[in-house]
Design a protein around this motif. Structure first.
Motif, mmCIF file in Angstrom:
data_model
loop_
_atom_site.group_PDB
_atom_site.id
_atom_site.type_symbol
_atom_site.label_atom_id
_atom_site.label_comp_id
_atom_site.label_asym_id
_atom_site.label_seq_id
_atom_site.Cartn_x
_atom_site.Cartn_y
_atom_site.Cartn_z
ATOM 1 N N LEU A 1 45.386 -20.365 -22.536
ATOM 2 C CA LEU A 1 44.817 -21.768 -21.983
ATOM 3 C C LEU A 1 44.207 -21.156 -20.527
ATOM 4 C CD1 LEU A 1 47.524 -24.274 -22.484
ATOM 5 C CD2 LEU A 1 45.087 -24.340 -23.284
ATOM 6 N N LEU A 2 44.697 -20.160 -20.149
ATOM 7 C CA LEU A 2 44.383 -19.515 -18.639
ATOM 8 C C LEU A 2 43.292 -18.676 -18.914
ATOM 9 C CD1 LEU A 2 47.691 -19.028 -16.882
ATOM 10 C CD2 LEU A 2 45.939 -21.041 -16.654
ATOM 11 N N ALA A 3 43.030 -18.129 -20.250
ATOM 12 C CA ALA A 3 41.854 -17.237 -20.544
ATOM 13 C C ALA A 3 40.541 -17.594 -20.354
ATOM 14 C CB ALA A 3 42.119 -16.541 -21.920
ATOM 15 N N VAL A 4 40.354 -18.898 -20.316
ATOM 16 C CA VAL A 4 39.075 -19.631 -20.041
ATOM 17 C C VAL A 4 38.676 -19.366 -18.586
ATOM 18 C CG1 VAL A 4 39.979 -21.911 -19.509
ATOM 19 C CG2 VAL A 4 37.681 -21.589 -20.724
ATOM 20 N N ALA A 5 39.621 -19.247 -17.781
ATOM 21 C CA ALA A 5 39.268 -19.202 -16.501
ATOM 22 C C ALA A 5 38.352 -17.680 -15.989
ATOM 23 C CB ALA A 5 40.429 -18.770 -15.507
ATOM 24 N N GLN A 6 38.337 -16.920 -17.068
ATOM 25 C CA GLN A 6 37.317 -15.646 -17.077
ATOM 26 C C GLN A 6 35.930 -15.969 -17.015
ATOM 27 O OE1 GLN A 6 39.625 -12.111 -19.119
ATOM 28 N NE2 GLN A 6 40.118 -13.782 -20.215
ATOM 29 N N ARG A 7 35.686 -17.203 -17.408
ATOM 30 C CA ARG A 7 34.057 -17.594 -17.574
ATOM 31 C C ARG A 7 33.654 -18.397 -16.521
ATOM 32 N NH1 ARG A 7 34.296 -20.277 -23.374
ATOM 33 N NH2 ARG A 7 36.468 -20.279 -23.323
ATOM 34 N N TYR A 8 32.705 -17.848 -15.708
ATOM 35 C CA TYR A 8 32.209 -18.494 -14.478
ATOM 36 C C TYR A 8 31.759 -19.775 -14.745
ATOM 37 C CZ TYR A 8 29.478 -19.019 -10.289
ATOM 38 O OH TYR A 8 28.922 -19.646 -9.145
ATOM 39 N N PRO A 9 30.984 -19.874 -15.967
ATOM 40 C CA PRO A 9 30.086 -21.361 -15.976
ATOM 41 C C PRO A 9 31.122 -22.358 -16.244
ATOM 42 C CG PRO A 9 29.122 -19.706 -17.446
ATOM 43 C CD PRO A 9 30.249 -19.012 -16.829
ATOM 44 N N VAL A 10 32.450 -21.999 -16.871
ATOM 45 C CA VAL A 10 33.302 -23.066 -17.194
ATOM 46 C C VAL A 10 34.201 -23.265 -15.810
ATOM 47 C CG1 VAL A 10 35.756 -23.485 -18.062
ATOM 48 C CG2 VAL A 10 33.833 -22.339 -19.434
#
Length: 342
Positions: A297-306
């Motif tokens: 769930l925290l892996a999405v924080a690697q994407r700047y647009p998100v």
């Protein structure tokens, strides 16, 4: 308040966290992998008590959401019909304790409305449901890994301090090697040689084994010191003088002196290993999609647009904070109680 009374409320809160994890399927409105491709990145829904006509409702309700025509990833409420929030309602089937397959959920709403209390991800999956299901992996991976580490350093550190000599030298040199190796890079290298797709059980075993093997060395030295101190006490020397065997002295006198340290270290290591599991999942070691853990769930924080567009995708970052805080309070109170008992 008594020592036990000060400890029990914190223990009850910790038990509550873990029971919530065990019964995640009941408390989650949807399964962790249920997708709603019509509502990617849907924001958290608003719970209403007053409808558009100004009428108050005792039962909370939500409105369905729909994409705006001018911005497909922006949503607005469709106030044509209200959908009340229902408790102990029927929903998707889930597995409970690996045996039962009930369909009753703590709360939910009827379709076409969706109850996204923490928003949805890019596949329209409910964030709250994935957080609850993810806790099953993260919490119990942390508990199992810390238990494995405790058993390892109790055995290795205890034997090193109890027997001394070459056993002590070998164990401490081994501990120094484990403390010096950069395990994150080694694990990344090991993962590169493993199959790209791993089943969930194999991934959990890999994570638990990795965390347990890398977490025992420092505490083993602590246990060694406790054992070195305990075996020189008068009652231990008296037990040996009366012919007590090494096994009897270890079981009757040395091991009880180590158990307090073991309990405190277990409480301190568990949140560290939960956080380590999340870091490993972000690095691609452990549970992968579509399964949920706090790391995935925290892996999405690697994407700047998100990060800049969907703030609710960062809400899972806040979930472990009260759990870690409770573990810390429990460790402090447990340590205080053990010191008073000495």
């Amino acid at each position: 308040m008594t020592k036990t009374g000060r400890l029990m409320p914190v223990l009850a809160v910790l038990a509550g966290f873990h029971l919530l994890s065990v019964f995640a399927g009941f408390f989650a409105p949807y399964r962790f992998d249920t997708q709603d491709r019509d509502h990617p990145y849907a924001p958290p829904v608003r719970i209403h008590f007053v409808d558009g006509a100004g009428k108050f409702h005792l039962r909370p309700f939500v409105y369905p959401i729909r994409s705006r025509e001018d911005a497909p990833l922006e949503y607005e409420e469709d106030r044509a019909a209200a959908y009340p929030l229902r408790f102990f309602t029927a929903g998707e089937s889930y597995t409970l304790l690996w045996i039962f397959h009930p369909q009753t959920h703590f709360f939910g709403v009827e379709a076409p409305a969706r109850i996204y209390l923490m928003g949805a991800d890019g596949f329209g999956r409910d964030q709250l449901s994935r957080v609850l299901y993810g806790s099953q992996v993260s919490l119990f991976a942390g508990l199992l890994a810390s238990t494995l580490a405790v058993v390892a350093w109790l055995g290795i550190g205890g034997l090193a301090g109890f027997f001394g000599g070459w056993v002590d030298q070998l164990a401490m040199r081994l501990a120094e090697v484990f403390m010096a190796v950069p395990w994150l890079y080694l694990l990344l290298a090991v993962r590169a040689f493993l199959p790209l797709q791993m089943n969930q059980a194999a991934a959990i075993v890999l994570v638990v084994s990795a965390l347990g093997m890398t977490g025992w060395a420092g505490s083993a030295r602590l246990v060694r010191g406790v054992v070195l101190s305990a075996k020189e006490r008068n009652f231990v020397l008296a037990a040996r003088g009366f012919g007590g065997s090494a096994a009897y002295v270890w079981k009757r006198h040395i091991l009880p002196a180590c158990l307090g340290v073991a309990a405190t270290q277990l409480t301190l290591l568990t949140p560290q290993f939960i956080l380590a599991e999340a870091i490993l999942a972000i690095c691609g070691i452990g549970i992968g999609e579509p399964a949920a853990s706090w790391g995935t769930l925290l892996a999405v924080a690697q994407r700047y647009p998100v990060l800049v567009s969907y703030w609710w995708m960062l809400l899972p970052v806040l979930v472990p904070v009260p759990l870690f805080f409770t573990y810390q309070i429990f460790a402090d109170r447990l340590q205080s109680r053990l010191q008073l008992d000495v």
